[in-house]
Design an enzyme around this catalytic site. Structure first.
Site, short mmCIF file in Angstrom:
data_model
loop_
_atom_site.label_atom_id
_atom_site.label_comp_id
_atom_site.label_asym_id
_atom_site.label_seq_id
_atom_site.Cartn_x
_atom_site.Cartn_y
_atom_site.Cartn_z
N GLU A 168 0.91 -1.22 -0.07
CA GLU A 168 -0.03 -0.19 -0.09
C GLU A 168 0.78 1.31 -0.03
O GLU A 168 1.95 1.16 0.48
CB GLU A 168 -0.85 -0.03 1.36
N ASP A 169 0.35 2.29 -0.42
CA ASP A 169 1.02 3.70 -0.36
C ASP A 169 0.89 4.25 1.09
O ASP A 169 1.95 4.86 1.45
CB ASP A 169 0.58 4.57 -1.44
N ASP A 171 -4.19 5.25 6.39
CA ASP A 171 -4.72 6.30 7.14
C ASP A 171 -5.89 5.86 7.90
O ASP A 171 -5.38 5.41 9.16
CB ASP A 171 -5.46 7.39 5.84
N ASP A 174 -1.35 11.15 -4.51
CA ASP A 174 -2.13 12.21 -5.42
C ASP A 174 -2.86 13.10 -4.41
O ASP A 174 -3.45 13.07 -3.47
CB ASP A 174 -3.11 11.60 -6.50
P1 IMP Z 1 -7.86 4.95 4.51
O1 IMP Z 1 -8.79 3.74 3.72
O2 IMP Z 1 -8.49 6.07 5.30
O3 IMP Z 1 -6.64 4.23 5.34
O4 IMP Z 1 -7.15 5.69 3.27
C1 IMP Z 1 -6.46 5.07 2.23
C2 IMP Z 1 -6.26 5.74 1.07
O5 IMP Z 1 -6.66 6.93 1.05
C3 IMP Z 1 -4.69 5.58 0.44
O6 IMP Z 1 -4.82 4.47 -0.14
C4 IMP Z 1 -4.60 6.96 -0.34
O7 IMP Z 1 -5.09 6.43 -1.75
C5 IMP Z 1 -5.66 7.76 0.42
N1 IMP Z 1 -5.00 8.87 1.31
C6 IMP Z 1 -5.09 8.86 2.57
N2 IMP Z 1 -4.28 9.87 3.23
C7 IMP Z 1 -3.79 10.42 1.90
C8 IMP Z 1 -2.76 11.51 1.95
O8 IMP Z 1 -2.41 12.12 2.90
N3 IMP Z 1 -2.31 11.96 0.53
C9 IMP Z 1 -2.95 11.14 -0.48
N4 IMP Z 1 -3.64 10.09 -0.37
C10 IMP Z 1 -4.28 9.70 0.78
#
Ligand code: IMP
Length: 178
Positions: free
Chosen positions: A102-103, A106, A162
């Site tokens: 994963e990148d 969050d 992005d």
């Molecule tokens: P989660 O489901 O909240 O853990 O978010 C994961 C996805 O949200 C990542 O794979 C990113 O595509 C996007 N994301 C979360 N934080 C950032 C950020 O700071 N910059 C860019 N994309 C983010």
């Protein structure tokens, strides 16, 4: 490195290219040790993981498989609501040692869905590698096995990440100017 502008927002340098490369080599080394003698399947989550996967793979010295998937959500029937599915997964995962790449993690919502879908395909093991991790907003309990760097709860772009589709091609990471 200087402040950059993407669409309406301004971002400042946050993690330089050299630092990123060093962090990624550390993760690769841990994976090389942990999977010694095994043949893992790395699954990158598009779009954000493409750069991380590319650089990570250059330092993986295991015999391994590499694949990419996209998590798509679509409207199911009225009773089931939103359904998530993986697009692009052609390999069988049965008995495989899977490493999800994963990148950024969050809230962990994306990862939870992915993990669930992948577990249903009966792999031998599933571990998670992420370039960046935000411990503050993280709401889930399951373990993230490999983290290149923990960062504060701020919006970042570059190196695959992005803002509204832009900034993915930057070779380093920038943080939103508040
Ligand atoms: P989660 O489901 O909240 O853990 O978010 C994961 C996805 O949200 C990542 O794979 C990113 O595509 C996007 N994301 C979360 N934080 C950032 C950020 O700071 N910059 C860019 N994309 C983010």
């Amino acid at each position: 490195m200087q402040t950059i502008k993407i669409k309406d927002l301004s971002f400042k340098p946050f993690i330089a290219e050299d630092e990123l490369q060093g962090l990624i080599k550390n993760v690769a080394q841990k994976i090389n040790n942990d999977y010694n003698g095994k043949t893992p399947l790395f699954i990158g989550i598009l779009n954000g993981s493409f750069m991380f996967m590319g650089d990570l793979m250059k330092s993986i010295d295991l015999e391994c498989l590499v694949s990419f998937v996209k998590l798509a959500s679509y409207e199911g029937t009225e009773t089931t609501g939103k359904v998530n599915k993986l697009i692009g997964l052609n390999e069988s995962l049965e008995g495989q040692d899977v490493i999800i790449v994963e990148d950024i993690v969050d809230t962990g919502n994306t990862l939870e869905k992915l993990h669930q879908i992948i577990q249903e395909k009966k792999p031998n093991s599933v571990k998670i590698a992420t370039l960046l991790f935000k411990p503050d907003p993280y709401k889930k309990n399951f373990k993230i096995d490999y983290i290149a760097k923990e960062i504060p709860n701020a919006f970042v772009v570059g190196y695959g990440l992005d803002y509204d589709g832009f900034g993915r091609n930057l070779p380093s990471i920038y943080v939103l100017n508040q």
